[in-house]
Scaffold this active site. Sequence first.
Site, PDB file in Angstrom:
ATOM      1  N   GLY A   1       5.124   5.709  -4.621  1.00  8.50           N
ATOM      2  CA  GLY A   1       6.388   5.066  -4.312  1.00  8.50           C
ATOM      3  C   GLY A   1       6.553   4.760  -2.833  1.00  8.50           C
ATOM      4  O   GLY A   1       5.727   5.124  -1.998  1.00  8.50           O
TER       5      GLY A   1
ATOM      6  N   ASP B   1      -5.288 -18.705   2.977  1.00  7.78           N
ATOM      7  CA  ASP B   1      -4.721 -20.034   2.719  1.00  7.78           C
ATOM      8  C   ASP B   1      -5.141 -20.916   3.894  1.00  7.78           C
ATOM      9  O   ASP B   1      -4.429 -21.016   4.887  1.00  7.78           O
ATOM     10  CB  ASP B   1      -3.196 -19.947   2.617  1.00  7.78           C
ATOM     11  CG  ASP B   1      -2.531 -21.311   2.462  1.00  7.78           C
ATOM     12  OD1 ASP B   1      -3.254 -22.308   2.242  1.00  7.78           O
ATOM     13  OD2 ASP B   1      -1.294 -21.385   2.564  1.00  7.78           O
TER      14      ASP B   1
ATOM     15  N   THR C   1      -2.619 -23.553   5.887  1.00 13.04           N
ATOM     16  CA  THR C   1      -1.529 -23.026   6.727  1.00 13.04           C
ATOM     17  C   THR C   1      -1.596 -21.497   6.705  1.00 13.04           C
ATOM     18  O   THR C   1      -0.750 -20.843   6.093  1.00 13.04           O
ATOM     19  CB  THR C   1      -0.157 -23.511   6.217  1.00 13.04           C
ATOM     20  OG1 THR C   1      -0.038 -23.193   4.815  1.00 13.04           O
ATOM     21  CG2 THR C   1       0.019 -25.001   6.408  1.00 13.04           C
TER      22      THR C   1
ATOM     23  N   SER D   1       4.294   7.563   2.877  1.00 12.27           N
ATOM     24  CA  SER D   1       3.141   8.478   2.855  1.00 12.27           C
ATOM     25  C   SER D   1       1.850   7.814   3.310  1.00 12.27           C
ATOM     26  O   SER D   1       0.886   8.502   3.666  1.00 12.27           O
ATOM     27  CB  SER D   1       2.960   9.080   1.462  1.00 12.27           C
ATOM     28  OG  SER D   1       2.814   8.071   0.474  1.00 12.27           O
TER      29      SER D   1
ATOM     30  N   HIS E   1       0.825  -1.205   0.000  1.00 12.90           N
ATOM     31  CA  HIS E   1       0.000   0.000   0.000  1.00 12.90           C
ATOM     32  C   HIS E   1       0.859   1.255   0.000  1.00 12.90           C
ATOM     33  O   HIS E   1       0.460   2.276  -0.566  1.00 12.90           O
ATOM     34  CB  HIS E   1      -0.935  -0.007   1.204  1.00 12.90           C
ATOM     35  CG  HIS E   1      -2.169  -0.812   0.995  1.00 12.90           C
ATOM     36  ND1 HIS E   1      -3.428  -0.270   0.935  1.00 12.90           N
ATOM     37  CD2 HIS E   1      -2.334  -2.139   0.801  1.00 12.90           C
ATOM     38  CE1 HIS E   1      -4.317  -1.216   0.719  1.00 12.90           C
ATOM     39  NE2 HIS E   1      -3.677  -2.371   0.634  1.00 12.90           N
ATOM     40  N   ASP E   2       2.020   1.196   0.621  1.00 15.81           N
ATOM     41  CA  ASP E   2       2.893   2.362   0.596  1.00 15.81           C
ATOM     42  C   ASP E   2       3.579   2.496  -0.761  1.00 15.81           C
ATOM     43  O   ASP E   2       3.568   3.565  -1.381  1.00 15.81           O
ATOM     44  CB  ASP E   2       3.950   2.261   1.701  1.00 15.81           C
ATOM     45  CG  ASP E   2       4.749   3.554   1.835  1.00 15.81           C
ATOM     46  OD1 ASP E   2       4.145   4.643   1.746  1.00 15.81           O
ATOM     47  OD2 ASP E   2       5.967   3.480   2.050  1.00 15.81           O
TER      48      ASP E   2
ATOM     49  N   VAL F   1       1.616   3.552  -4.135  1.00 16.52           N
ATOM     50  CA  VAL F   1       1.037   4.894  -4.181  1.00 16.52           C
ATOM     51  C   VAL F   1       2.140   5.918  -3.937  1.00 16.52           C
ATOM     52  O   VAL F   1       2.654   6.025  -2.830  1.00 16.52           O
ATOM     53  CB  VAL F   1      -0.077   5.052  -3.135  1.00 16.52           C
ATOM     54  CG1 VAL F   1      -0.751   6.413  -3.282  1.00 16.52           C
ATOM     55  CG2 VAL F   1      -1.113   3.939  -3.289  1.00 16.52           C
TER      56      VAL F   1
ATOM     57  N   THR G   1      -0.338 -16.269   0.995  1.00 17.93           N
ATOM     58  CA  THR G   1      -0.224 -17.529   1.722  1.00 17.93           C
ATOM     59  C   THR G   1      -0.366 -17.300   3.218  1.00 17.93           C
ATOM     60  O   THR G   1      -0.525 -18.264   3.978  1.00 17.93           O
ATOM     61  CB  THR G   1       1.117 -18.231   1.416  1.00 17.93           C
ATOM     62  OG1 THR G   1       1.073 -19.572   1.901  1.00 17.93           O
ATOM     63  CG2 THR G   1       2.300 -17.515   2.055  1.00 17.93           C
TER      64      THR G   1
ATOM     65  N   ASP H   1       4.501 -20.369   2.987  1.00 14.73           N
ATOM     66  CA  ASP H   1       4.893 -21.586   2.283  1.00 14.73           C
ATOM     67  C   ASP H   1       4.288 -21.591   0.882  1.00 14.73           C
ATOM     68  O   ASP H   1       3.865 -20.554   0.380  1.00 14.73           O
ATOM     69  CB  ASP H   1       4.462 -22.826   3.082  1.00 14.73           C
ATOM     70  CG  ASP H   1       2.962 -22.856   3.378  1.00 14.73           C
ATOM     71  OD1 ASP H   1       2.192 -22.112   2.707  1.00 14.73           O
ATOM     72  OD2 ASP H   1       2.549 -23.617   4.266  1.00 14.73           O
TER      73      ASP H   1
END
Length: 332
Positions: free
Chosen positions: A76, A249, A252, A80, A70-71, A74, A196, A257
């Site tokens: 780079g 997942d 596990t 922010s 997410h950082d 948006v 995962t 994995d």
Amino acid sequence: MALDGLLVRLLLVMAVAAAVASGVPAPPGLAVGFYNESCPHAEEMVFAEMQEIVRKDVTLAPALLRFMLHDCFVRGCDGSIMLKSRNGTGERDSIPSYSLRGYDEIDQIKAKLEKECPLTVSCADIIVMAARDAVFLTNGPWYEVETGRRDGRVSSDYDANNDLPGPNNTIVDIKIYFSFKGLGWKDIVVLSGSHTIGRAQCITFAEDRLYNYTGRGIQDPTLNKTYAATLRQACEPGLERDTTPVEMDPSTPYTFDLGYYRDVASKKGLFTSDQTLLDDPWTREYVERMAAAESPDEYFRDYAEAMTNMGRIEVLTGDNGEIREVCTAYVD
């Protein structure tokens, strides 16, 4: 969609398809061991904090891994995502970030580093280090991270609403999102394996996958019927904001994995964006190879490379940006 728009999309997909894999060059000023002299214990301090955070709540490991995407996607990798907006127009106020967790934990880590090395380690670098540690602490690979990023001062919900790939995206859409960030098909299929570990809320997938596929009031035909029946027990139809958590997942859920690839190969990918990896010959071949692999070694190597690529997106270094004392500063 207008014809011109369709042609643009097709051209972009063709451009992405021409690349076998991405190779994002390291920006000047970004390096492994950047803090060796200015804050020599920075990485071990982040790791110690992450150990305690994950020990108390293992669900924060995938949450902080997601935090990096997410950082970085948006504006780079510039920290922010942490910025607060008094008028509700920051990245953290966007639709894709409504369920994001980890703000307090990044602030917690930053506070410890500020006591040790004031105004030295950026929030952007803490996010990247925390993501690596989250992977390792759930039995994933350990890899060296490049540091030296500086923090940005611009945070826009508009950017986040338009730059982040979503759970209902097709492979065509995902390739476009990733290509804009300099990432290729291999980064897509490898980074998707992050699913995962962790959970997702029913609101992020149930309508499209279980009850109203493409607006036709049916179940997504690509979804395994037995798995779909299990999901329907957790996610009720017609609830506008069903925040019930479902493990991505199930076998596990907090072990990093190859379970994700086995799920996708068996048509048990939770999101459309997971299952659509089978719609492209290159990503499908990788999914099927990892699903059949006896060891995660190849995947772990690929994952380290893909995370490094993502960590290089539009970074600020040198005299650009700043080092914030408090990551969750207000910007307006």
